[in-house]
Design an enzyme around this catalytic site. Structure first.
Site, mmCIF file in Angstrom:
data_model
loop_
_atom_site.group_PDB
_atom_site.id
_atom_site.type_symbol
_atom_site.label_atom_id
_atom_site.label_comp_id
_atom_site.label_asym_id
_atom_site.label_seq_id
_atom_site.Cartn_x
_atom_site.Cartn_y
_atom_site.Cartn_z
ATOM 1 N N PRO A 31 49.668 38.653 39.652
ATOM 2 C CA PRO A 31 48.602 37.925 40.328
ATOM 3 C C PRO A 31 48.059 36.742 39.535
ATOM 4 O O PRO A 31 47.983 36.773 38.306
ATOM 5 C CB PRO A 31 47.514 38.997 40.512
ATOM 6 C CG PRO A 31 47.804 40.010 39.458
ATOM 7 C CD PRO A 31 49.285 40.036 39.336
ATOM 8 N N ASN A 32 47.723 35.689 40.285
ATOM 9 C CA ASN A 32 47.087 34.465 39.799
ATOM 10 C C ASN A 32 48.011 33.554 39.008
ATOM 11 O O ASN A 32 47.598 32.449 38.624
ATOM 12 C CB ASN A 32 45.837 34.790 38.948
ATOM 13 C CG ASN A 32 44.753 35.458 39.752
ATOM 14 O OD1 ASN A 32 44.399 35.011 40.832
ATOM 15 N ND2 ASN A 32 44.224 36.571 39.240
ATOM 16 N N ARG A 92 44.296 27.055 36.551
ATOM 17 C CA ARG A 92 43.416 28.116 36.074
ATOM 18 C C ARG A 92 43.323 28.100 34.551
ATOM 19 O O ARG A 92 44.322 28.233 33.852
ATOM 20 C CB ARG A 92 43.953 29.469 36.538
ATOM 21 C CG ARG A 92 43.170 30.662 36.024
ATOM 22 C CD ARG A 92 43.941 31.949 36.258
ATOM 23 N NE ARG A 92 43.270 33.086 35.674
ATOM 24 C CZ ARG A 92 43.891 34.181 35.240
ATOM 25 N NH1 ARG A 92 45.199 34.275 35.355
ATOM 26 N NH2 ARG A 92 43.204 35.174 34.706
ATOM 27 N N TYR A 100 45.845 28.982 29.375
ATOM 28 C CA TYR A 100 47.210 29.131 29.897
ATOM 29 C C TYR A 100 48.022 27.837 29.858
ATOM 30 O O TYR A 100 49.215 27.857 30.186
ATOM 31 C CB TYR A 100 47.155 29.650 31.337
ATOM 32 C CG TYR A 100 46.473 30.987 31.462
ATOM 33 C CD1 TYR A 100 47.114 32.154 31.070
ATOM 34 C CD2 TYR A 100 45.167 31.092 31.949
ATOM 35 C CE1 TYR A 100 46.488 33.392 31.171
ATOM 36 C CE2 TYR A 100 44.536 32.326 32.054
ATOM 37 C CZ TYR A 100 45.196 33.458 31.664
ATOM 38 O OH TYR A 100 44.579 34.684 31.764
ATOM 39 N N ASN A 151 55.834 39.453 33.880
ATOM 40 C CA ASN A 151 54.469 39.121 33.472
ATOM 41 C C ASN A 151 53.548 39.749 34.521
ATOM 42 O O ASN A 151 53.320 39.169 35.575
ATOM 43 C CB ASN A 151 54.259 37.609 33.411
ATOM 44 C CG ASN A 151 52.873 37.250 32.895
ATOM 45 O OD1 ASN A 151 51.968 38.080 32.888
ATOM 46 N ND2 ASN A 151 52.700 36.004 32.470
ATOM 47 N N ALA A 180 47.051 40.565 35.269
ATOM 48 C CA ALA A 180 45.936 41.510 35.165
ATOM 49 C C ALA A 180 46.341 42.942 35.471
ATOM 50 O O ALA A 180 45.684 43.891 35.010
ATOM 51 C CB ALA A 180 44.800 41.082 36.097
ATOM 52 N N GLU A 222 58.182 42.677 28.620
ATOM 53 C CA GLU A 222 56.848 42.300 29.098
ATOM 54 C C GLU A 222 56.453 40.975 28.463
ATOM 55 O O GLU A 222 56.617 40.783 27.254
ATOM 56 C CB GLU A 222 55.837 43.388 28.728
ATOM 57 C CG GLU A 222 54.419 43.094 29.162
ATOM 58 C CD GLU A 222 53.444 44.169 28.698
ATOM 59 O OE1 GLU A 222 52.239 44.044 28.994
ATOM 60 O OE2 GLU A 222 53.880 45.133 28.025
ATOM 61 N N HIS A 272 53.423 37.776 28.232
ATOM 62 C CA HIS A 272 52.086 37.250 28.516
ATOM 63 C C HIS A 272 51.980 35.865 27.904
ATOM 64 O O HIS A 272 52.359 35.662 26.738
ATOM 65 C CB HIS A 272 50.998 38.162 27.939
ATOM 66 C CG HIS A 272 50.969 39.514 28.565
ATOM 67 N ND1 HIS A 272 50.398 39.751 29.795
ATOM 68 C CD2 HIS A 272 51.466 40.704 28.135
ATOM 69 C CE1 HIS A 272 50.543 41.032 30.098
ATOM 70 N NE2 HIS A 272 51.189 41.622 29.116
ATOM 71 N N ARG A 309 41.884 38.489 23.049
ATOM 72 C CA ARG A 309 40.971 38.211 24.144
ATOM 73 C C ARG A 309 40.012 39.391 24.332
ATOM 74 O O ARG A 309 39.790 40.180 23.411
ATOM 75 C CB ARG A 309 41.765 37.881 25.405
ATOM 76 C CG ARG A 309 42.676 36.655 25.215
ATOM 77 C CD ARG A 309 43.404 36.283 26.483
ATOM 78 N NE ARG A 309 42.455 35.877 27.526
ATOM 79 C CZ ARG A 309 42.812 35.648 28.783
ATOM 80 N NH1 ARG A 309 44.090 35.807 29.142
ATOM 81 N NH2 ARG A 309 41.919 35.279 29.668
#
Length: 304
Positions: free
Chosen positions: A12-13, A20, A25, A76, A79, A100, A102, A109
């Site tokens: 998502p996103n 964003r 990012y 990825n 969230a 995985e 990111h 964070r």
């Protein structure tokens, strides 16, 4: 001959990349990332299936479709990394190599981002290296000269990551990182999921049970940090009670310790820092568990 297929799945996103939080990012779009993956796949003579969704159920369905179709999955989860047991279960069910990814370093964070369910299914994790492209560039010029670090090669170099994972297994290490010029690959071995035994039904008592003693209220963590025997955290990070998941803890409650003896580790900025006993005494309480995020000044251990 049909080329082996690698599924590249985005959560998502990520369709909002470039818009964003560019300070986190970057300015590259998801289309930029896809083109880098396509170019890298051509060089490696593999095919990719690049997808993005904002729906957890759709992402689970895509993962299930990979069984018998793809040779591996690069994901990825965004969230959903921190919330979705369903995605973890799907990845475990398809029994494929999983990497995985990111864009940001989730361990630097907010505390709720430090834990990833997906890591339990992954043979390796790449995080914090950015999207690896310059928005609007083309061909080899798409590689970012700074933060990008030629990520197009890293994103699909599953053989190298699989080899690093095998080294972790053979040596018992918990993480390994290799660097070539500005490129880095870091593989971390996820701790094995803890199995929870289901208790057997309690037998029916022949006589009324004695009243259960009422436990005293738990001490406030803020108060514990002021305890005269408290060993507090000198940094923000993640606590580990043992050198690796297969080894015993450095100390246990009730154990006598000497001044300077290692009590636990705190990982901060990819560095494991030893937390040592400031004095000799008995460990009366251990206040954290492995994998717990800790804050500066938080009480970790009480030594009486």
């Amino acid at each position: 001959m049909e080329r082996p297929l690698i599924a590249v799945l985005n959560g998502p996103n990520l369709n909002m990349l470039g818009l964003r939080q560019p300070e986190v990012y970057g300015h590259a779009t998801l289309d930029d990332v896809e083109q880098v993956c396509v170019q890298a796949a051509e060089r490696l003579d593999v095919a990719i299936d690049f997808r993005q969704t904002n729906g957890e159920g759709e992402l689970v369905s895509w993962i299930q479709e990979c069984r018998g179709r793809a040779r591996g999955i690069i994901i990825n989860p965004a969230a959903y990394s921190h919330t979705s047991v369903a995605i973890l279960d799907a990845l475990l069910a398809v029994d494929l190599p999983v990497i995985e990814v990111h864009i940001s370093n989730i361990h630097r964070r907010e505390a709720f981002r430090h834990h990833s369910y997906v890591s339990q299914a992954a043979i390796g994790v790449i995080c914090g290296l950015g999207a690896g492209v310059c928005p609007g560039a083309s061909g080899h010029d798409r590689h970012d000269s700074g933060r990008g670090r030629s990520m197009s090669r890293l994103l699909v170099d599953a053989d190298a990551i699989r080899a690093l994972a095998e080294i972790l297994t053979d040596t018992g290490l918990t993480e390994i990182e290799i660097a070539e010029k500005d490129n880095r690959i870091r593989v971390v071995r996820a701790a094995a999921p803890v199995a929870h035994a289901v208790p057997a039904p309690a037998p029916v008592a022949a006589a009324p049970a004695a009243p259960t003693p009422v436990a005293p209220p738990a001490a406030n963590p803020a108060d514990l940090s002021k305890h005269p025997g408290a060993v507090t955290s000198p940094m923000v990070g993640v606590a580990y009670l043992a050198p690796d998941p297969s080894s015993p803890a450095f100390v246990s409650e009730g154990q006598q310790v000497a001044a300077g003896q290692t009590l636990l580790l705190i990982e901060a900025m990819k560095t494991f820092n030893q937390i040592k006993a400031p004095r000799a005494g008995t460990v009366s309480r251990i206040l954290v568990q492995s994998g717990d995020p800790v804050e500066f000044g938080e009480a970790l251990v009480i030594i009486e």
